[in-house]
Design an enzyme around this catalytic site. Structure first.
Site, PDB file in Angstrom:
ATOM      1  N   LYS A 102       0.872  -1.176   0.000  1.00  0.00           N
ATOM      2  CA  LYS A 102       0.000   0.000   0.000  1.00  0.00           C
ATOM      3  C   LYS A 102       0.903   1.217   0.000  1.00  0.00           C
ATOM      4  O   LYS A 102       2.025   1.148   0.501  1.00  0.00           O
ATOM      5  CB  LYS A 102      -0.866   0.004   1.267  1.00  0.00           C
ATOM      6  CG  LYS A 102      -2.137   0.794   1.135  1.00  0.00           C
ATOM      7  CD  LYS A 102      -3.120   0.098   0.228  1.00  0.00           C
ATOM      8  CE  LYS A 102      -4.515   0.682   0.365  1.00  0.00           C
ATOM      9  NZ  LYS A 102      -5.492  -0.132  -0.358  1.00  0.00           N
ATOM     10  N   GLY A 103       0.410   2.318  -0.545  1.00  0.00           N
ATOM     11  CA  GLY A 103       1.252   3.507  -0.563  1.00  0.00           C
ATOM     12  C   GLY A 103       0.436   4.760  -0.658  1.00  0.00           C
ATOM     13  O   GLY A 103      -0.796   4.720  -0.672  1.00  0.00           O
TER      14      GLY A 103
END
EC number: 1.4.1.3
Length: 411
Positions: A102-103
Site C-alpha cells: 500500500k502507498g
C-alpha cells in the site's frame, strides 16, 4: 481501535487457531520493505512545494506485491501498514498469486491543479521506479487517485524500463486497462452476497437492502442488486440519505446524482437522517463507505440479519462481539470487497499475455473466484469452528504461512 490494531488482532487470533510457530507468526507480521521519499515539485505559481510519499511492501511469499496508492492529507504510516498487511491476507483469500502493499502521498488532491498532480505523480514514480515492477510490486488506484494517475505512473515507469503496461492496474482501457474493472468491486460484493445467501436458502430477489456509501462500490452494488430483484430501501452518501420502503428506483437515483451531484431532493424517496441508516429495518446492510462506522454505540440497534462489509474495516471489534451475540451474520471485508483486486489480477494477466478478454469473460471468471473463495472460507469455518471473519483470516494466513515455509524463511 484503529485499523492496524484490529488487523493485528485478527491475525493473532487466526494464527492461534492455526497453531502457527511463534517465530513464523512474528516474521509474517514484519513488512518486507518500507519506502519513504520526498517529492518536490514546482507549483503553477512558480513556488516549490514538497510532499512526503511512501510505499509499504508487506509480503511477497506468494507473488509480486499489490495494493493501492492514495493521495490524501492524512496518509498515516500506521494505517498504510495495516492496509498493506490486509492486502497480503486478501489476495491469499481470493487465491490470486500476489502479496500485499500500500502507498500514498500526503497531499490534498482537490487543492492541486491537474498539471501539479501530474508532476507530483511523475516525481514519485521517478523515486520508486526501481522498487516497483511487473514481478515486484504492482500499484493500483485508491482514495484520491484514478485511471489517469495510473496512466502517468505507467508512462514515467516506461521511460526507464520500456513499455510495461502490467506495472499498474486500474488503467484507462486505451492503455491496457481491463473491461469490467470499474464495476469489479461492486460486482464482487454482489457475487459474495449471492454465495452467502445461497448457504441460507435465500437469494437477492425479494430481500431488502440498505446501502451506506454511493460512490463507485455502493452505486455499482445498488445497481446490480436492483437488477437482480433486490429491494434497495435506503441509500446514503456524504450529501445525504434517501429511503423508500417500496424500494428505490436505482437507475433514476443514479441519473439524479449524475445531474445534481447529490442524493438530496430526489423525487423517488424521502430524505432521512444518515445516522439512522445503519440501524434501519432491513434484511441486508451493506456499508460501502468509511471504516469504523459500526461501533459499540450503534451495534446493539442494528436490525439487519446480514452485514456485507464492502468498505475496509467498517465493523469495530467491539461491534463484532455485540453483533455476533445477536446472531447477525457478517461477511468480512477481506473477502467481500476482493472483487477489485481480483479483476486487477485479470488486467495484469491480460497485459502480460498481450491478449485482452471481453467483459463477459471477466465477469464469469470473477464470479468463479468469488464463489470458490466463499466455499474455501466455509471449509475453514467448519474445521476451526469459527465465524466467517476468522474463517477468512485463517484461510489467508494459512496460505501465506505455507508459501513462506515452503520457500524457507529461516535461511
Amino acid at each position: 481501535m484503529n485499523a492496524l490494531a484490529a488487523t493485528n488482532r485478527n491475525f493473532r487470533l487466526a494464527s492461534r487457531l492455526l497453531g502457527l510457530d511463534s517465530k513464523l507468526e512474528k516474521s509474517l507480521l514484519i513488512p518486507f520493505r518500507e519506502i519513504k521519499v520526498e517529492c518536490t515539485i514546482p507549483k503553477d505559481d512558480g513556488t516549490l512545494a514538497s510532499y512526503v510519499g511512501f510505499r509499504v511492501q508487506h509480503d511477497n511469499a506468494r507473488g509480486p506485491m499489490k495494493g493501492g496508492i492514495r493521495y490524501h492529507p492524512e496518509v498515516d504510516p500506521d494505517e498504510v501498514n495495516a492496509l498493506a498487511q490486509l492486502m497480503t491476507w486478501k489476495t491469499a483469500v481470493a487465491d490470486i498469486p500476489y502479496g500485499g502493499a500500500k502507498g500514498g502521498i500526503g497531499c490534498t488532491p482537490r487543492d492541486l491543479s491537474k498539471s501539479e498532480l501530474e508532476r507530483l505523480t511523475r516525481v514519485f514514480t521517478q523515486k520508486i521506479h526501481d522498487l516497483i515492477g511487473i514481478h515486484t510490486d504492482v500499484p493500483a488506484p485508491d482514495m484520491g487517485t484514478n485511471a489517469q494517475t495510473m496512466a502517468w505512473i505507467l508512462d514515467e515507469y516506461s521511460k526507464f524500463h520500456g513499455h510495461s503496461p502490467a506495472v499498474v492496474t486500474g488503467k484507462p482501457i486505451d492503455l491496457g486497462g481491463s473491461l469490467g474493472r470499474e464495476a469489479a468491486t461492486g460486482r464482487g460484493v454482489v457475487y459474495a452476497t449471492e454465495a452467502l445467501l445461497a448457504e441460507y436458502g435465500k437469494s437477492i430477489k425479494g430481500l431488502t437492502f440498505v446501502i451506506q456509501g454511493f460512490g463507485n462500490v455502493g452505486s455499482w452494488a445498488s445497481r446490480l442488486i436492483h437488477e437482480r430483484g433486490g429491494k434497495v430501501i435506503a441509500v446514503s452518501d456524504i450529501t445525504g440519505a434517501v429511503k423508500n420502503p417500496n424500494g428505490i428506483d436505482i437507475p433514476e437515483l443514479l441519473k439524479h446524482k449524475e445531474a445534481t451531484g447529490s442524493l438530496k431532493s430526489f423525487s423517488g424517496g424521502d430524505s432521512m437522517d444518515p445516522n439512522e441508516l445503519l440501524v434501519h429495518e432491513c434484511d441486508v446492510l451493506v456499508p460501502c463507505a468509511l471504516g469504523g462506522v459500526l461501533n459499540r454505540e450503534n451495534a446493539a440497534d442494528v436490525k439487519a440479519k446480514f452485514i456485507i462489509e464492502a468498505a475496509n474495516h467498517p465493523t469495530d471489534p467491539e461491534a463484532d462481539e455485540i453483533l455476533s451475540k445477536k446472531g447477525v451474520i457478517i461477511l468480512p471485508d477481506i473477502y467481500a470487497n476482493a472483487g477489485g483486486v481480483t479483476v486487477s489480477y485479470f488486467e495484469w494477466v491480460q497485459n502480460i499475455q498481450g491478449f485482452m478478454w471481453d467483459e463477459e469473460k471477466v465477469n464469469k471468471e470473477l464470479r468463479r473466484y468469488m464463489t470458490q473463495a466463499f466455499h474455501n472460507i466455509k471449509n475453514m469455518c467448519q474445521s476451526h469452528n469459527c465465524n466467517l471473519r476468522m474463517g477468512a483470516f485463517t484461510l489467508g494466513v494459512n496460505r501465506v504461512a505455507r508459501a513462506t515455509t515452503l520457500r524457507g524463511w529461516e535461511a
